[in-house]
Design an enzyme around this catalytic site. Structure first.
Site, PDB file in Angstrom:
ATOM      1  N   LYS A  52     -53.585  -9.088 -34.880  1.00 50.29           N
ATOM      2  CA  LYS A  52     -54.242  -8.531 -33.694  1.00 50.29           C
ATOM      3  C   LYS A  52     -55.045  -7.285 -34.073  1.00 50.29           C
ATOM      4  CE  LYS A  52     -50.930 -10.624 -30.561  1.00 50.29           C
ATOM      5  NZ  LYS A  52     -49.738 -10.548 -29.737  1.00 50.29           N
ATOM      6  N   GLN A  96     -45.602  -6.267 -27.942  1.00 42.16           N
ATOM      7  CA  GLN A  96     -45.280  -7.525 -28.626  1.00 42.16           C
ATOM      8  C   GLN A  96     -43.867  -7.987 -28.248  1.00 42.16           C
ATOM      9  OE1 GLN A  96     -47.479  -9.295 -30.385  1.00 42.16           O
ATOM     10  NE2 GLN A  96     -46.019 -10.891 -30.867  1.00 42.16           N
ATOM     11  N   ASP A 119     -52.351  -9.086 -21.791  1.00 41.16           N
ATOM     12  CA  ASP A 119     -51.566 -10.299 -22.039  1.00 41.16           C
ATOM     13  C   ASP A 119     -51.519 -11.201 -20.801  1.00 41.16           C
ATOM     14  OD1 ASP A 119     -50.429 -10.837 -24.565  1.00 41.16           O
ATOM     15  OD2 ASP A 119     -48.977  -9.203 -24.336  1.00 41.16           O
TER      16      ASP A 119
HETATM   17  N1  GUN Z   1     -44.977 -12.997 -28.550  1.00 40.12           N
HETATM   18  C1  GUN Z   1     -45.338 -14.293 -28.725  1.00 40.12           C
HETATM   19  N2  GUN Z   1     -46.516 -14.537 -28.099  1.00 40.12           N
HETATM   20  C2  GUN Z   1     -46.906 -13.377 -27.534  1.00 40.12           C
HETATM   21  C3  GUN Z   1     -48.039 -12.989 -26.767  1.00 40.12           C
HETATM   22  O1  GUN Z   1     -48.952 -13.765 -26.466  1.00 40.12           O
HETATM   23  N3  GUN Z   1     -48.067 -11.687 -26.376  1.00 40.12           N
HETATM   24  C4  GUN Z   1     -47.080 -10.805 -26.674  1.00 40.12           C
HETATM   25  N4  GUN Z   1     -47.191  -9.549 -26.226  1.00 40.12           N
HETATM   26  N5  GUN Z   1     -46.013 -11.131 -27.373  1.00 40.12           N
HETATM   27  C5  GUN Z   1     -45.935 -12.404 -27.814  1.00 40.12           C
END
Ligand code: GUN
Length: 278
Positions: A52, A96, A119
């Site tokens: 990211k 996350q 998100d």
């Molecule tokens: N963990 C697995 N997929 C995601 C996601 O799309 N966003 C976040 N914040 N955590 C995750």
């Protein structure tokens, strides 16, 4: 012959489009800043967070990284989220998941200001998706819609079957397919006669979290199959929820693992970040 839906290529196209948009925004004096919070050092999370940050750098988005220790308390994390909510420089906040067990994930998600919830997990954004108003949409299902559209696969009028009903993928996926005028069936762990339903699918989205769960007996000849899973098989090779070798010859189009849905999630996170200032 079936089409392999190339998520790597499509995500790169999207990132390049976004890079141009960010340059144009910068010329207007607008910058974008994403705060990324990781609690603990789960190896998979570290890889995702690293990717990211890399994508942010590529597109021209500033990223602020917060790496908190495993033993962080809920109060400490909520305090950081509230501080970032109030910080005008920060456009997006991403925590996350999964979080360590002492922290209530739901409480954290609902504390992120909806206008910074890139998100798309906050109730306000999920509600907006449900009623068809503007808001952030969860990145993985949003990416799947882009994969279908950019591969020339029609959704309107098609029977779309989603396996999985998670808040991150299954539920928003079914709502997005409905928004695109698909006829949607959602299957889950309590569904009876699941194959009878999946065999009706023109578009089958599999987000069940079990390696190679779907074989050719689940799939109608000529269907489009989208595989959201990512696992390691018995030979330590990456695989999805779909047994690609067995299923692919029966489809008209299918996503591979890796290189299908995975890269799209980050591209759509970048899309959400850019739309936070547009
Ligand atoms: N963990 C697995 N997929 C995601 C996601 O799309 N966003 C976040 N914040 N955590 C995750």
């Amino acid at each position: 012959m079936y089409q392999i839906i190339d998520g790597k290529k499509i995500s790169q196209q999207i990132k390049d489009e976004l890079k141009d948009k960010v340059s144009a925004l910068k010329a207007e004096g607008k910058s974008i800043c994403l705060a990324v919070i990781q609690v603990g050092s789960d190896p998979a999370s570290s890889v995702y967070v690293g990717n990211k940050k890399k994508a942010c750098a590529y597109i021209g988005i500033e990223s602020l990284a917060y790496e908190l220790p495993e033993e962080t308390t809920q109060e400490e994390l909520l305090e950081l989220v509230k501080k970032l909510n109030a910080d005008d420089k920060v456009n997006g906040i991403l925590v996350q998941l999964p979080l360590p067990k002492q922290i209530d994930e739901e409480k954290v998600i609902q504390t992120i200001a909806p206008e910074k919830d890139v998100d798309g997990f906050n109730e306000k954004n999920v509600g907006a998706l449900c009623v068809g108003s503007k808001g952030y949409v969860s990145c993985t299902p949003l990416g799947i819609i882009q994969l279908l559209k950019r591969s020339g696969i029609e959704i309107a009028g098609k029977h779309c079957v989603v396996i999985g009903r998670s808040n991150i993928v299954g539920k928003p996926m079914s709502l997005l397919l409905l928004r695109e005028n698909g006829t949607v069936t959602v299957c889950h762990s309590r569904t009876q006669n699941i194959k009878e339903l999946t065999k009706q699918a023109d578009i089958l989205v599999v987000a069940i979290g079990k390696p190679k769960f779907v074989d050719e007996s689940y799939v109608k000849e000529g269907a489009t199959v989208i595989d959201v899973g990512i696992h390691r098989d018995e030979n330590n090779k990456l695989c999805g929820d779909v047994d690609f070798e067995k299923v692919a010859p029966h489809t008209s189009a299918i996503t591979p693992v890796p290189g299908g849905v995975g890269p799209m999630t980050i591209a759509m996170l970048m899309y959400n970040c850019v739309s936070s200032v547009e």
